[in-house]
Design an enzyme around this catalytic site. Structure first.
Site, PDB file in Angstrom:
ATOM      1  N   HIS A   1       0.830  -1.199   0.000  1.00 11.63           N
ATOM      2  CA  HIS A   1       0.000   0.000   0.000  1.00 11.63           C
ATOM      3  C   HIS A   1       0.870   1.258   0.000  1.00 11.63           C
ATOM      4  O   HIS A   1       0.605   2.216  -0.734  1.00 11.63           O
ATOM      5  CB  HIS A   1      -0.915  -0.007   1.232  1.00 11.63           C
ATOM      6  CG  HIS A   1      -1.931  -1.104   1.210  1.00 11.63           C
ATOM      7  ND1 HIS A   1      -3.278  -0.862   1.087  1.00 11.63           N
ATOM      8  CD2 HIS A   1      -1.795  -2.454   1.301  1.00 11.63           C
ATOM      9  CE1 HIS A   1      -3.934  -2.003   1.103  1.00 11.63           C
ATOM     10  NE2 HIS A   1      -3.055  -2.983   1.233  1.00 11.63           N
TER      11      HIS A   1
ATOM     12  N   ASP B   1      -6.231   5.702   1.784  1.00 12.24           N
ATOM     13  CA  ASP B   1      -6.255   4.293   1.417  1.00 12.24           C
ATOM     14  C   ASP B   1      -7.689   3.774   1.493  1.00 12.24           C
ATOM     15  O   ASP B   1      -8.425   4.083   2.427  1.00 12.24           O
ATOM     16  CB  ASP B   1      -5.356   3.503   2.372  1.00 12.24           C
ATOM     17  CG  ASP B   1      -5.037   2.123   1.856  1.00 12.24           C
ATOM     18  OD1 ASP B   1      -5.955   1.278   1.805  1.00 12.24           O
ATOM     19  OD2 ASP B   1      -3.875   1.880   1.499  1.00 12.24           O
TER      20      ASP B   1
END
Length: 203
Positions: free
Chosen positions: A45, A149
């Site tokens: 990520h 995110d």
């Protein structure tokens, strides 16, 4: 963490950065939006968000990359991340605690503990940092947009409260999305859940 390599791609990026900086010098800095990028604290990520941060920096945007203290320290220790983004005057790193002890593995079967700690510790700290201006740009510019995110839910609540638009960024691949869409068909076909199989070996 391993982030990026060197060579012709890096030189191309540097040339683009120089061109962008030349344009930025001709325009008032106040015209550029200030985007806060906040990844889930996991290697894949963070790497994807760093790619996005570099592309947006090349476009002349002011970027604040918010990472957990633990992941930021790993980046600084094991990569040339500071040198890589040094050519962007509108870019800065900020970090926030994830609430876990330094010796916590933050991986494997214990990774879900990261979510619990983020909910308990990071979420209220993030709201405080946003409200108090701790995440402003180096020139004092407030955050004008949050790219969060897709696995984090609380940034949108904070954004709504402060009147800041939030964009959710999902980093999984197209083939992964396709697999999700096929799950129902696989269940109906009896392929899920996967049954235990036995392998017979004939000697």
């Amino acid at each position: 963490m391993h982030v990026y390599g060197t060579g012709s791609c890096q030189r191309h990026t540097e040339n683009l950065a120089i061109s962008t900086l030349d344009r930025a010098q001709m325009e008032p800095e106040s015209k550029a939006p200030h985007v806060l990028i906040f990844p889930l604290p996991a290697q894949g990520h963070v790497n994807s968000m760093l790619n996005l941060a570099q592309l947006l920096s090349l476009s002349g945007l002011n970027i604040t990359f918010l990472n957990t203290d633990h992941n930021h320290n790993r980046l600084v220790l094991h990569t040339d991340i500071l040198d890589r983004f040094a050519c962007f005057p509108g870019f800065q790193f900020k970090s926030i605690p994830d609430g876990l002890p330094a010796d916590h593995p933050r991986a494997g079967v214990r990774f879900m503990e990261v979510f619990d700690s983020i909910k308990l510790v990071t979420e209220p700290l993030f709201k405080e940092m946003m409200s108090s201006g701790q995440l402003n740009s180096a020139t004092g510019q407030s955050v004008t947009c949050i790219i969060a995110d897709g696995s984090l839910s609380f940034p949108i609540d904070v954004g709504n409260e402060l009147g800041i638009p939030v964009i959710y960024f999902r980093k999984i691949s197209a083939c992964c999305f396709w697999a999700y869409f096929c799950i129902q068909d696989m269940i109906e076909a009896g392929e899920l859940p996967i049954r235990e199989t036995k392998t017979w070996i004939v000697l």
